[in-house]
Design a protein around this motif. Structure first.
Motif, PDB file in Angstrom:
ATOM      1  N   HIS A 259       0.685  -1.239   0.078  1.00  0.00           N
ATOM      2  CA  HIS A 259       0.179  -0.150  -0.026  1.00  0.00           C
ATOM      3  C   HIS A 259       0.829   1.382   0.154  1.00  0.00           C
ATOM      4  O   HIS A 259       2.065   1.354   0.512  1.00  0.00           O
ATOM      5  CB  HIS A 259      -0.949   0.152   1.154  1.00  0.00           C
ATOM      6  CG  HIS A 259      -2.035  -0.907   1.094  1.00  0.00           C
ATOM      7  ND1 HIS A 259      -2.860  -1.148   2.316  1.00  0.00           N
ATOM      8  CD2 HIS A 259      -2.576  -1.643   0.163  1.00  0.00           C
ATOM      9  CE1 HIS A 259      -3.870  -1.790   1.988  1.00  0.00           C
ATOM     10  NE2 HIS A 259      -3.746  -2.457   0.647  1.00  0.00           N
TER      11      HIS A 259
ATOM     12  N   LEU B 111      -1.867   4.909   3.251  1.00  0.00           N
ATOM     13  CA  LEU B 111      -2.792   3.844   3.644  1.00  0.00           C
ATOM     14  C   LEU B 111      -1.908   2.972   4.723  1.00  0.00           C
ATOM     15  O   LEU B 111      -2.643   2.337   5.728  1.00  0.00           O
ATOM     16  CB  LEU B 111      -3.321   3.106   2.498  1.00  0.00           C
ATOM     17  CG  LEU B 111      -4.310   3.468   1.587  1.00  0.00           C
ATOM     18  CD1 LEU B 111      -4.701   2.599   0.428  1.00  0.00           C
ATOM     19  CD2 LEU B 111      -5.597   3.744   2.536  1.00  0.00           C
ATOM     20  N   GLN B 112      -0.926   2.915   4.533  1.00  0.00           N
ATOM     21  CA  GLN B 112      -0.091   2.264   5.740  1.00  0.00           C
ATOM     22  C   GLN B 112      -0.164   2.651   6.939  1.00  0.00           C
ATOM     23  O   GLN B 112      -0.282   2.276   7.952  1.00  0.00           O
ATOM     24  CB  GLN B 112       1.441   2.072   5.050  1.00  0.00           C
ATOM     25  CG  GLN B 112       1.742   0.893   3.828  1.00  0.00           C
ATOM     26  CD  GLN B 112       3.173   1.023   3.810  1.00  0.00           C
ATOM     27  OE1 GLN B 112       4.280   1.418   4.586  1.00  0.00           O
ATOM     28  NE2 GLN B 112       3.584   0.376   2.637  1.00  0.00           N
TER      29      GLN B 112
ATOM     30  N   GLY C 193      -7.093  -5.783   1.004  1.00  0.00           N
ATOM     31  CA  GLY C 193      -7.483  -5.242  -0.203  1.00  0.00           C
ATOM     32  C   GLY C 193      -9.014  -5.025  -0.843  1.00  0.00           C
ATOM     33  O   GLY C 193      -9.212  -5.047  -1.682  1.00  0.00           O
TER      34      GLY C 193
ATOM     35  N   TYR D 143     -12.181   0.104   3.362  1.00  0.00           N
ATOM     36  CA  TYR D 143     -11.691   1.711   2.996  1.00  0.00           C
ATOM     37  C   TYR D 143     -12.865   2.585   3.538  1.00  0.00           C
ATOM     38  O   TYR D 143     -12.786   3.435   4.237  1.00  0.00           O
ATOM     39  CB  TYR D 143     -11.529   1.988   1.639  1.00  0.00           C
ATOM     40  CG  TYR D 143     -11.039   3.314   1.174  1.00  0.00           C
ATOM     41  CD1 TYR D 143     -10.089   3.882   1.617  1.00  0.00           C
ATOM     42  CD2 TYR D 143     -12.095   4.052   0.729  1.00  0.00           C
ATOM     43  CE1 TYR D 143      -9.623   5.294   1.506  1.00  0.00           C
ATOM     44  CE2 TYR D 143     -11.693   5.635   0.321  1.00  0.00           C
ATOM     45  CZ  TYR D 143     -10.696   6.199   0.854  1.00  0.00           C
ATOM     46  OH  TYR D 143     -10.412   7.462   0.492  1.00  0.00           O
TER      47      TYR D 143
ATOM     48  N   SER E  52      -4.397   7.890  -1.396  1.00  0.00           N
ATOM     49  CA  SER E  52      -5.082   6.736  -0.768  1.00  0.00           C
ATOM     50  C   SER E  52      -6.389   6.442  -1.545  1.00  0.00           C
ATOM     51  O   SER E  52      -6.762   5.351  -1.923  1.00  0.00           O
ATOM     52  CB  SER E  52      -5.507   7.281   0.520  1.00  0.00           C
ATOM     53  OG  SER E  52      -4.269   7.486   1.375  1.00  0.00           O
TER      54      SER E  52
ATOM     55  N   HIS F 266      -5.451   4.820  -4.950  1.00  0.00           N
ATOM     56  CA  HIS F 266      -5.013   3.387  -4.757  1.00  0.00           C
ATOM     57  C   HIS F 266      -6.273   2.640  -4.587  1.00  0.00           C
ATOM     58  O   HIS F 266      -6.314   1.403  -5.130  1.00  0.00           O
ATOM     59  CB  HIS F 266      -4.182   3.273  -3.453  1.00  0.00           C
ATOM     60  CG  HIS F 266      -3.659   1.811  -3.457  1.00  0.00           C
ATOM     61  ND1 HIS F 266      -2.554   1.448  -4.212  1.00  0.00           N
ATOM     62  CD2 HIS F 266      -3.947   0.923  -2.482  1.00  0.00           C
ATOM     63  CE1 HIS F 266      -2.314   0.104  -3.739  1.00  0.00           C
ATOM     64  NE2 HIS F 266      -3.043  -0.195  -2.772  1.00  0.00           N
ATOM     65  N   GLN F 267      -7.122   2.785  -3.611  1.00  0.00           N
ATOM     66  CA  GLN F 267      -8.527   1.910  -3.230  1.00  0.00           C
ATOM     67  C   GLN F 267      -8.984   1.845  -4.713  1.00  0.00           C
ATOM     68  O   GLN F 267      -9.843   0.954  -5.020  1.00  0.00           O
ATOM     69  CB  GLN F 267      -9.047   2.573  -2.253  1.00  0.00           C
ATOM     70  CG  GLN F 267      -9.838   3.658  -2.072  1.00  0.00           C
ATOM     71  CD  GLN F 267     -11.278   3.672  -2.650  1.00  0.00           C
ATOM     72  OE1 GLN F 267     -11.853   2.617  -2.723  1.00  0.00           O
ATOM     73  NE2 GLN F 267     -12.021   4.847  -3.409  1.00  0.00           N
TER      74      GLN F 267
END
Length: 140
Positions: free
Chosen positions: A14, A18-19, A74, A79, A131, A134-135
């Motif tokens: 990630h 997000l991490q 994932g 999220y 973020s 990425h999601q």
């Protein structure tokens, strides 16, 4: 669709936003468990004042830990649960102190600026464009 792996609590692939958000969600869940047991904070106040207050606190803990875990696996719903968990303290504090004669700032922060800084940081990390992108692309 594959089911989440119960052993996956963190994803090193990630982005940093997000991490860090995942770790903050786990930390918030831990400290919220302590806050439920303590009567000086808003979660303890809700537990003592209302019969359903313990359910609100447990729901906040479950959303924090569950959102972080589902994001680590994932899943898009993780999220969205994480975003709800990030805004949860503000909503619950306002609900707990809505009839108290304190300022709007104190109703939202509970008078604890340091805790509020981390809560705002969590929201900023989750809503950061990196973020969100990425999601949208990688979460299923």
């Amino acid at each position: 669709m594959t089911s989440p792996d119960p052993r996956q609590w963190f994803d090193r692939m990630h982005p940093q936003t997000l991490q860090i958000a995942t770790w903050l969600l786990y930390l918030n869940g831990f400290f919220d468990v302590i806050a439920i047991l303590d009567t000086t904070g808003y979660l303890g106040y809700l537990r003592v004042r209302y019969g359903f207050g313990i359910l609100l606190g447990v729901a906040l803990v479950a959303a924090s830990v569950g959102g972080g875990w589902l994001m680590a696996n994932g899943l898009k719903k993780g999220y969205y649960v994480a975003i709800a968990a990030a805004f949860g303290p503000f909503i619950l504090r306002y609900f707990a102190f809505h009839d108290a004669p304190v300022s709007f700032y104190d109703k939202l922060t509970g008078g604890n600026s340091l805790s509020t800084i981390f809560e705002v940081a969590l929201i900023a990390l989750l809503l950061h464009p990196q973020s969100r992108n990425h999601q949208k692309i990688w979460f299923r």
